[in-house]
Design an enzyme around this catalytic site. Structure first.
Site, PDB file in Angstrom:
ATOM      1  N   CYS A  28       0.842  -1.201   0.000  1.00 55.72           N
ATOM      2  CA  CYS A  28       0.000   0.000   0.000  1.00 55.72           C
ATOM      3  C   CYS A  28       0.880   1.256   0.000  1.00 55.72           C
ATOM      4  O   CYS A  28       2.099   1.170   0.147  1.00 55.72           O
ATOM      5  CB  CYS A  28      -0.925  -0.002   1.215  1.00 55.72           C
ATOM      6  SG  CYS A  28      -0.044   0.156   2.796  1.00 55.72           S
ATOM      7  N   CYS A  43       3.041   1.604   3.045  1.00 59.20           N
ATOM      8  CA  CYS A  43       4.171   0.679   3.008  1.00 59.20           C
ATOM      9  C   CYS A  43       5.297   1.247   2.135  1.00 59.20           C
ATOM     10  O   CYS A  43       6.475   1.159   2.484  1.00 59.20           O
ATOM     11  CB  CYS A  43       3.728  -0.681   2.486  1.00 59.20           C
ATOM     12  SG  CYS A  43       2.463  -1.475   3.492  1.00 59.20           S
TER      13      CYS A  43
END
Length: 79
Positions: free
Chosen positions: A11, A14
């Protein structure tokens, strides 16, 4: 060599965490390997319930948020 693991599925948070980790490594001069961990079972093995997570040399130092490069640099100096 220090091992940094970025736990998450890829994501945006991340990706920001990985970028901050790379910035921290560059600013401290610490020799480190950065590994992305996307396997759910492996992430769960660290006992965290929310991503992104950050592991330095096998120790969970952060999860559920994106720490700054400065925070990560401090943890790297202490590792």
């Amino acid at each position: 060599m220090t091992k940094i693991e970025v736990l998450g599925t890829g994501c945006n948070n991340c990706k920001r965490l990985e970028a901050n980790a790379r910035e921290a490594v560059a600013s401290t001069g610490v020799e480190a390997e950065i590994v992305k961990v996307t396997d759910y079972a492996e992430i769960m093995s660290y006992g965290i319930m929310s991503t992104p997570g950050l592991v330095i040399d096998g120790k969970v130092v952060s999860f559920g948020r994106v720490p700054s490069a400065g925070d990560i640099a401090t943890w790297l100096r202490g590792a």
